[in-house]
Enzyme design. Structure first.
Site, PDB file in Angstrom:
ATOM      1  N   ARG A  19     -16.222   1.182  -3.204  1.00 37.63           N
ATOM      2  CA  ARG A  19     -14.794   1.313  -2.858  1.00 37.63           C
ATOM      3  C   ARG A  19     -14.496   2.659  -2.198  1.00 37.63           C
ATOM      4  O   ARG A  19     -13.434   3.243  -2.420  1.00 37.63           O
ATOM      5  CB  ARG A  19     -13.882   1.137  -4.079  1.00 37.63           C
ATOM      6  N   ARG A  23      -7.604   3.091  -1.827  1.00 37.51           N
ATOM      7  CA  ARG A  23      -6.275   3.649  -2.095  1.00 37.51           C
ATOM      8  C   ARG A  23      -6.272   5.121  -2.485  1.00 37.51           C
ATOM      9  O   ARG A  23      -5.224   5.741  -2.525  1.00 37.51           O
ATOM     10  CB  ARG A  23      -5.589   2.846  -3.210  1.00 37.51           C
ATOM     11  N   ARG A  32      -2.795   0.522   5.420  1.00 39.23           N
ATOM     12  CA  ARG A  32      -2.442  -0.641   4.604  1.00 39.23           C
ATOM     13  C   ARG A  32      -0.954  -0.965   4.773  1.00 39.23           C
ATOM     14  O   ARG A  32      -0.547  -2.118   4.870  1.00 39.23           O
ATOM     15  CB  ARG A  32      -2.784  -0.330   3.145  1.00 39.23           C
ATOM     16  N   ASP A  69     -13.082  -8.435   1.118  1.00 40.19           N
ATOM     17  CA  ASP A  69     -12.838  -8.767  -0.281  1.00 40.19           C
ATOM     18  C   ASP A  69     -13.759  -9.901  -0.692  1.00 40.19           C
ATOM     19  O   ASP A  69     -14.099 -10.754   0.133  1.00 40.19           O
ATOM     20  CB  ASP A  69     -11.377  -9.188  -0.475  1.00 40.19           C
ATOM     21  N   TYR A 146     -12.559 -16.549 -10.601  1.00 45.26           N
ATOM     22  CA  TYR A 146     -11.215 -16.500 -10.018  1.00 45.26           C
ATOM     23  C   TYR A 146     -10.752 -17.898  -9.600  1.00 45.26           C
ATOM     24  O   TYR A 146      -9.572 -18.237  -9.723  1.00 45.26           O
ATOM     25  CB  TYR A 146     -11.188 -15.557  -8.807  1.00 45.26           C
TER      26      TYR A 146
END
Length: 353
Positions: A19, A23, A32, A69, A146
């Protein structure tokens, strides 16, 4: 980076961070915002390229990782991915019944996920050989959690229930996801990815026998189907099961080139589990990046010492960098790896680089 993954001599330990585009970087947050939402950012090759390259402008890293992703695949399969503020990813159409699962098709990735391969090709062009590009996917089991749960889960009640009540149906679901994932990773290689990583975030939530059946078997199937050489260069494959511990020994048998190790397993123990047959990637606890520069340097020193001498170590965190980290703290980590790692490598390796 590639030499280290293939356990060939290097003059220092290479470093990249899971990552690393994300962020914690103000420049990422700006892009973003411009994109509108996370999936729009993933689906725009120019913006995905921009955020992939952002950490490389700031830090002396040894690899770029494609910005994407793990849930692009079930989205392409028609499950309707969306993101709920503060709750993470969700699916409008989860699959739980035999009818829903058997209806899932092996989609054409070129049609449905072309934006990913366009991003790979663009990033490769922009990198211009500076560092290699890592392509990736989620493991079939992790992605299926998921798809069955409908989003993130703490207890995996639904997918564990499916494993207990109808294991053949779960195998069918995982087989379908594995086929699409294999095509997806091959297309990333064909577009220019030089290293492949499979993220098995939730496999270790299973009992050991179930892990082997529902997680490892399907990662193995993907590896068996990949053309792992391009233009005369081997494409190393890294498998990462979070919390694998002693299961690292089973993972070696897949024929992968490297294994990611989280911070709950010491690298010296991981070398024993794997009998030095594969490279190891990891494994500083990401929480250390909240501490003082001195503590970060000590953490780096401890990880390097725990791996010890010889080739086959890629420095990383034991999991992804968290959004609250000060970017300057990451620079301390990277500089420490550069400064402290050469002592663990043969001096003559400089001539090979």
């Amino acid at each position: 980076m590639i030499r280290a993954l293939l356990r060939q001599p290097v003059s220092r330990t290479p470093v990249w961070i899971m990552r690393q585009a994300g962020r914690y970087l103000p420049e990422y947050r700006a892009v973003r915002e411009k994109a509108g939402d996370f999936m729009s950012l993933c689906a725009n090759p120019e913006l995905a390229c921009e955020v992939t390259l952002q950490p490389l402008r700031r830090f002396d890293l040894d690899a770029a990782i494609l910005f994407s992703d793990i849930l692009t695949i079930p989205d392409a399969m028609g499950l309707g991915l969306y993101f709920e503020a503060g709750e993470g990813p969700k699916f409008k159409r989860p699959v739980r019944t035999a009818a829903e699962i058997r209806k899932l098709a092996v989609v054409d990735v070129a049609d449905t996920l072309g934006y990913v391969f366009d991003a790979v090709a663009l990033i490769r062009r922009e990198l211009d050989g500076a560092v290699p590009l890592i392509g990736f996917a989620g493991s079939p089991f992790t992605v299926a959690t998921y798809m069955v749960e409908g989003g993130s889960s703490r207890d995996f009640k639904k997918i564990k229930g499916l494993a207990a009540e109808d294991p053949a149906l779960l195998d069918h679901l995982l087989g379908t996801v594995a086929k699409v994932t294999g095509h997806y990773l091959q297309a990333q290689i064909d577009a220019g990815a030089q290293i492949i990583m499979i993220f098995d975030t939730w496999g270790a939530a299973l009992e050991v026998d179930d892990y082997r059946r529902f997680s490892l078997t399907h990662m193995q199937a993907i590896l068996d189907g990949l053309q792992r050489e391009r233009d005369g260069q081997k494409i190393p494959v890294i498998l990462f099961t979070k919390g694998a511990g002693p299961l690292l020994a089973d993972m070696v048998a897949t024929g992968c080139d490297a294994l990611g190790v989280d911070w709950t397993t010491d690298l010296a123990a991981a070398r024993k589990f794997t009998d030095d047959k594969v490279a190891l990637q990891g494994n500083l606890n990401p929480a250390v990046l909240r501490e003082s520069p001195e503590a970060i340097e000590q953490g780096v020193a401890d990880v390097l010492a725990s791996y010890g001498h010889g080739p086959g170590h890629v420095f990383n965190l034991g999991h992804g960098i968290t959004p609250d980290i000060d970017p300057d703290h990451l620079k301390v980590l990277i500089d420490a790896v550069h400064r402290l790692s050469p002592q663990y490598h043969d001096k003559s390796a400089k001539h090979h680089c």
